[in-house]
Structures are given as C-alpha cells and as structure tokens.
Motif scaffolding. Structure first.
Motif, short mmCIF file in Angstrom:
data_model
loop_
_atom_site.label_atom_id
_atom_site.label_comp_id
_atom_site.label_asym_id
_atom_site.label_seq_id
_atom_site.Cartn_x
_atom_site.Cartn_y
_atom_site.Cartn_z
N VAL A 4 1.13 -0.87 -0.02
CA VAL A 4 -0.17 -0.42 -0.09
C VAL A 4 0.93 1.40 -0.26
O VAL A 4 1.30 1.29 1.15
CB VAL A 4 -0.71 -0.19 1.24
N SER A 6 -9.11 -1.46 6.89
CA SER A 6 -8.64 -1.57 5.19
C SER A 6 -7.59 -2.32 4.68
O SER A 6 -7.82 -3.15 3.91
CB SER A 6 -8.47 -0.51 4.51
N ASP A 24 -9.33 -5.75 5.17
CA ASP A 24 -10.25 -6.22 4.09
C ASP A 24 -9.47 -6.54 3.03
O ASP A 24 -9.61 -7.23 1.84
CB ASP A 24 -11.02 -5.20 3.76
N GLU A 25 -7.75 -5.70 2.19
CA GLU A 25 -7.32 -6.03 0.96
C GLU A 25 -6.92 -7.17 1.43
O GLU A 25 -6.38 -7.67 0.09
CB GLU A 25 -7.26 -4.69 1.46
N TRP A 26 -6.12 -7.55 1.99
CA TRP A 26 -4.84 -8.22 1.76
C TRP A 26 -4.85 -10.08 3.21
O TRP A 26 -4.48 -10.76 2.83
CB TRP A 26 -3.44 -8.12 2.30
#
Length: 759
Positions: free
Chosen positions: A599, A631, A634-636
């Motif tokens: 990120v 975040s 949720d993303e990774w």
C-alpha cells in the motif's frame, strides 16, 4: 472391530458437545451456526503466493512433531509426488514419503508423480483420490504418530513404495517397515510402521523400473501385496531418538488402523485449542480468516519430548526433559512480534515451556547464546538481531515465571556481547564491525563502490547496517528491562542508554533512518524506496527505508519527536501509504521480492511493518489507526488461495491478523501494554487461563462501523487508545461503541507509553 467401535463411540460423545471455552463465548441472542471453530479453518488460504513462499495446507495437531502437507511443487499442479510421512522443518519437504500403486511392475520407480482429485484438507485429516490409479487415501495424525488407510479400487496386485529422499534407508520385515534418515548436524529421524496386511515380498526398485526382490535395506523399498487386496492400513510412529522410541510413540498414541477414531480425537483437540478465543457476530468470511489465522499460529514451535526425553541438536545428546515439554522450530525474527505475545495471553504454560526450552538450548551450545532460528537440527542464527531476547522480556513483563530469568539474561546478553551482530552469522568472537558498533553506536555501511573487507560478512546478506542498528537498539532495550527486573542497576542503565543508538543513524534533513559510513557521513545518493541492492540488504533488509523509518518499537514517543511532532509524524505515515512504486512493478519486485502486499511503500507482507498502522495512536490520531487496520485486513487477508500477502512464517504473520481482528495489538514486545485498533467482531471471549476470560463487546461493529465512538474498560470510561496487560490478565471487559464516522477526538491526548527517558 468392537474395540474400534468403542473408540468411535467415545469420540462421538466427546464431539457431541461444543468445546467448553467456545460455547461459553457465544454471546446471548446470537443464532448458533452449527459450526465449531475448526470448521472455519481453511488450510488452502494463501497456498498461491504473491511472490515468495506460500502457505501450505498442513495437517497436524497443535505444536506437535507430526506435520504433513501434500508433496507437490505448488497448489496449481494436479500432480503429487507421493504421500508425506513427516515434515521435520517448517516449509521443508517430507523427510519420508510413500506412494500406493496398481499397475505394471516395470513402471515402479523410487518416486512417481500421481494425478489427484477430490482433495480435502482439514487440520486433523487429509483425504485425496488418486484418480488415474483409482486409489483412495485417508490420513489422520496424532502427536508423534499417524495412520493412513489406502483403498485400491482396481483388480490386480497392490504396491506400496517407501522412499527416504536420500541420506537414509528403509527396510521391511513381514508387515513392519523401519527406517532412519540423516537430517544433518548429528540429527536423525527414525520411523517405525506397521501395515494391517502382510506383503508377499519386498524389494528395491531402481529408476529403470527394475525391482530387486528380496533386497533390503535401501533408500527406497517396494512392497507387493496379494492380488485382490482392496485396503491397506498403515500406522506409524516417528522419533528423533531411536527406532525403538518411534515404536513406543506409535503404541502409546494409536492402537489400531481406524482413521475415523484418530481424526475424531484430533478434531476435539483442535476445537479445544481454537476455542480459547470465541468470536461471533461477523460474516463467515471474517470468521474463516480469523480461525484459519489462529490455526497457523499452532504450527510452530513443535514439542519434541518423547516419553520424558528429547534429542537436542545443540549438543547432539539425548536429555531428560525433567517433566517439562521441550520445544524447537521457530524463527524468532518473525514470531517475537505477535506469535509469542499471543501465547502469553492464551497458552501461558506452552509459552513458559518454549522459553524454558530456549534457555536450555542456549546452555547446551558451546557459546551459550540465546537461539534466533532454533530448529530440529540446530540453530540457524537466521536474519538479523537477536529477538529471542524480546520474547523473554515480554513474557516476564506480563507475569510469566516458568523459566529461569537469571540464566535467560546471561544467554541473551551473550548473544549481544559475544556473538557477532552480523546477519546470518555464527561468528565468534565478535569482530571489527561489532567493536565499531559498541564504540560509535551504529553499524557502518559501505560507500557506493567500496569493496567489502570483513571476511564474515555474507556475500548475499551483506551488512544490513540500518536493520542491525535499529534491531540491536531494541534488543538492548529489552536487555535493560530484564536487567532491571534482576536488580542489575548498572546493566539496566547501560543497555537503556544503548537502546537510543537508533538516533545515531537518523537523518534530520529527511526524517528517515539513513546508512552512515565509518567516517560518520550519510551515504549519498540514496533512494529510500529502492536503494540497497537485492532485498535492500546493503542498508536495510527485505524492506526499504520507508518501512525501517518506523522500526523503533521501544520508543515511539521519541520517534514522534525526531520526525517533528504529531502533525509531521502523521503526515509521514500518510506519505508512506500513498508513495507509489517507482517505475515498473517488475523492476521494484526484482529488487525487493519480500516487499509485497504494498500500500504505497508500506509492505503488509513483511513482519517489520506489522506495528506501523498502530503508530497513529502515538500522534493523536487513533481514528487513522482504526481506518487503516480495517482496510489492510480487508485488502490483504481473504478467504481465497491468495489470501495471505507474503511469507507466513509459522504464525509470524497470522498472529498479527488474530490480534488485529480482535481489536488490539502488542506494538512493543517487552512492554505490558496493548494498542487498541478496530475490532472486526461484535463479541469476543478469550480464555486467559485459570477460569478467567477477557471479553470485547464492540457494539454495532461491522465492515462499515469500524470507528470507536467511546470506550469503557472494566466498567470505567477510558479516553486512550491503549490498555495495560494487568487490566486483562485476570479477566476483564473492553466495551466499545462503534460507528461509521470517525470520532476524531477519542483517545487523542493519551498516547501509549514509550521507553523511559535516557539516563
């Protein structure tokens, strides 16, 4: 048969009731799902890697010697190279394996690739169908033994072919198979197996397809079973002590060939282990990621005590364990940050025994150093720094007393004072770079184009001067804490002062930790994103300057001041998350393959990054920690084959997920404090031992409602984004009101504590 039925009946009774700690944790008013904790575990999460080593779908009991995963080169293949018998080292191949076969004798070779289908992996059972051979496979492990049931669906002769993979031998007499394998460093693995069908003959196959019937022992043997054989059961034990001990381990744990019974017992054991933390109220996806992550934290270290004895690769001797289980196989650079602190909370006795083992391990080595990468066949001295020190300091600070602190201090001190600080080095005595560090307070870097002159520096790992300086500063802070606990005032003051050495490589013009040469000059030119060669090891390690900018876990308050105060600190964090990868992604990852899960310049895939999202708490912006943590999760971290962004080193990464989904994290191992993040579950109940529970009630928590509006701890209103270990050690309740819009004033004026001022 009647005995087997009694075992199955007993297992059924055990499984008819939910695990006590899990059942107690289900909040009132929540609908029961019918699932137990182990049912949420998906061992296939992360089996395809973003760049480096993926996870493996491992079947094993918690922290046990017996571990297996499919013998294949990656998840996407439809071929397996046989069936595993035991994986002795984390991420290594199976030390023994075998394959069942039906077909022409001339096609039998030492190893064979077999097509598979219908694979089902759980923590306590592995099943697969070899579709071209029409052979069914069913497996279940115990702690130091396991059982297979092989079903042959074709007519004709049935074969089993056992293979050591080199450096070993195996032989068969009647229905008994025995073998040994050299694992290196005077360490051997022994196996004792029995089948419930006696082969008609045994022999040694070669690569041409010719079998020398009657020959034995050898690295590979083939066993021929009577025509019409439809099922063969295999039960076996393993040992690091002797073949005789392997037989004892088998007979102690598994009495017959009933896979169902062994799997039922394993399922109960896993539900007990995972059920120490009960979560409810979130969607299945988050619950699956949570319990799969928790399952990963039980893969290592492994208990190698066998009937009160263990083989130690530290001195090549068999020792009496004195009534304490002995553990090994751990990479402390990866696991000290979260995996060890998690055990302090939910498995205190296991963590006591692990640290007690490491102190004994150090005493058994010639130099008496705290291990860094203890393994079955010895300590690899991996990575940089000596972070086993942090695990000792953390456990003691949080009340664990199951190890000798005075002995621990001496072996930890020796790892700093006597062993070289060079990465991946066993060099002794310490050399010129170590002397330089002690005199100047930093590890010197080479100037661009300057040739390495220090013989013990690895050509691949390099000096890693910033990583070594920052990591050693933290280790010395941990030493100061231990020395203080022991009343060693002078040592405590000395190491506290040394723990500020990170200041010596801070560049006030850029706000980054910047490598210096031996003359005290900052290395120029330098790009904090990409400089340092492969893995940035000329200056950092596996991560770039943006990640190491925050590697002062023990004194973040001082780091805030160095960067320029709260506003500049927050802006610098935001800049890291928003700084794009320079140039092409393939060029970036060619330099920094460990730096995945990006990120901006933040790497979710590597351990030095884990505490970074929580650092907003120290600079008056807790709401940004809450936003960022949710975040990142949720993303990774997802319920799919690429649901882990980097190397999952035996709980190193997944313990971060466990803590972060619960809503708090140990930013500073060695400090009895936790930072508050953003809980994913409306309700959590954690068994902290002695009949005590820590509850988290995050009212209205959801994917949207991630921001803390207000908080209470043990009934008292708190306006700070942290709490003490003592607040929850004997049970407690953290109550949070959650909402969709940030309360930007909550917790802003009470940052978490940092190290004491420099003496």
């Amino acid at each position: 048969m009647m005995k087997a039925n009694r075992i199955l009946l007993l297992a059924g009774v055990m499984l008819s009731t939910l695990t006590t700690s899990y059942a107690q944790g289900v909040s009132k008013g929540k609908k029961a799902t019918g699932k137990e904790p182990v049912d949420y575990v998906n061992p296939n999460i992360g089996n395809i890697s973003h760049m480096l080593v993926p996870t493996y779908p491992t079947t094993h009991l918690p922290n046990s010697m017996m571990r297996v995963f499919p013998v294949r080169h990656d998840y996407t293949t439809n071929m397996i190279g046989g069936l595993p018998l035991i994986v002795t080292h984390h991420r290594s191949s199976s030390s023994f394996n075998f394959y069942p076969y039906q077909g022409a004798e001339s096609t039998i070779t030492p190893t064979k690739q077999l097509s598979y289908d219908q694979e089902k992996v759980t923590p306590y059972r592995y099943q697969v169908y070899l579709d071209e051979m029409n052979i069914g496979v069913d497996f279940a492990p115990s702690h130091q033994s396991a059982v297979y049931k092989i079903s042959f669906d074709r007519q004709g002769y049935a074969y089993l072919v056992f293979n050591t993979g080199g450096r070993g031998q195996v032989k068969a007499v009647g229905n008994t198979i025995t073998g040994s394998k050299d694992l290196g460093n005077k360490t051997s693995l022994y196996i004792y197996a029995e089948t419930d069908v006696t082969p008609t003959k045994t022999g040694v196959p070669d690569r041409s397809g010719s079998i020398s019937w009657g020959a034995s022992p050898a690295g590979t043997i083939a066993l021929l079973y009577p025509t019409g054989t439809k099922k063969v059961g295999i039960r076996y034990g393993v040992s690091f002590i002797s073949e005789e001990q392997a037989k004892k381990n088998l007979n102690r744990e598994i009495k017959n060939y009933d896979v169902n019974a062994v799997a039922a017992i394993g399922r109960k054991i896993w539900n007990d282990a995972l059920g120490k933390i009960a979560v409810s109220g979130a969607v299945d996806k988050e619950t699956t990621v949570f319990y799969t992550s928790l399952y990963r934290t039980f893969e290592r270290p492994v208990c190698i005590s066998e009937d009160g004895k263990y083989f130690s690769a530290s001195d090549g001797q068999i020792h009496n364990d004195e009534g304490r289980p002995f553990y090994t196989d751990d990479w402390t650079w990866d696991t000290y940050r979260a995996a060890h602190p998690l055990r302090v909370l939910i498995n205190k006795q296991v963590e006591n025994d692990i640290l007690n083992s490491y102190v004994h391990m150090a005493e058994q080595t010639p130099n008496h150093w705290m291990p860094t990468f203890p393994g079955i066949s010895g300590d690899d001295r991996g990575m940089n720094s000596n972070h086993g020190i942090a695990s000792i300091a953390d456990a003691y600070a949080k009340g664990l007393r199951g190890f000798d602190l005075a002995k621990a201090y001496e072996v930890c001190k020796g790892a700093i004072e006597d062993k070289s600080l060079l990465p991946w080095s066993k060099a002794v005595p310490s050399g010129e770079l170590d002397d330089f560090y002690k005199q100047k307070g930093y590890f010197p870097a080479l100037k661009p184009g300057e040739t390495e002159t220090v013989a013990n520096v690895s050509k691949w790992e390099k000096r890693q001067p910033i990583a070594v300086t920052l990591g050693t500063s933290f280790d010395e802070w941990c030493l100061s804490q231990i020395a203080g606990d022991l009343g060693k005032t002078d040592d405590a003051q000395h190491y506290l002062k040394a723990s500020y050495n990170y200041r010596n490589v801070f560049n006030p013009k850029t706000g980054f930790f910047h490598p210096k040469d031996k003359d005290g000059n900052f290395i120029e030119p330098l790009d904090y994103r990409t400089s340092g060669g492969p893995g940035a090891r000329d200056y950092y390690d596996e991560n770039n300057g943006y990640v190491y900018r925050w590697d002062v876990q023990h004194n973040i308050g001082d780091l805030v001041n160095l960067v320029g105060g709260n506003d500049k600190f927050v802006a610098a964090l935001e800049n890291m998350f928003n700084e794009p990868i320079p140039g092409s992604r393939w060029d970036f990852y060619a330099i920094l393959p460990d730096h995945t899960g990006n990120v901006g310049m933040f790497s979710m895939a590597n351990e030095p990054s884990f505490h970074i999202p929580y650092l907003y708490n120290y600079a008056g912006a807790p709401w940004r920690t809450q936003k960022r943590i949710r975040s990142l999760l949720d993303e990774w971290y997802r319920n799919d084959l690429m649901g882990v962004p980097g190397d999952e080193d035996g709980g190193g990464m997944t313990a971060f997920v466990v803590f972060s989904e619960l809503g708090f994290y140990p930013v500073t191992p060695g400090s009895p404090t936790y930072n508050i993040g953003s809980p994913c579950f409306p309700y959590v109940k954690m068994n902290v031992g002695n009949g005590k529970f820590f509850e988290i009630k995050a009212h209205n928590a959801s994917f949207t409602n991630k921001y803390i509006q207000s908080a209470k701890l043990n009934g008292k209103v708190i306006n700070q984004p942290w709490f003490k270990h003592s607040d929850i050690a004997n049970g407690g309740v953290l109550e949070l009101e959650m909402g969709p819009v940030a309360n930007k004033t909550w917790g802003t004026n009470s940052p978490p504590p940092s190290a004491a001022p420099m003496p």
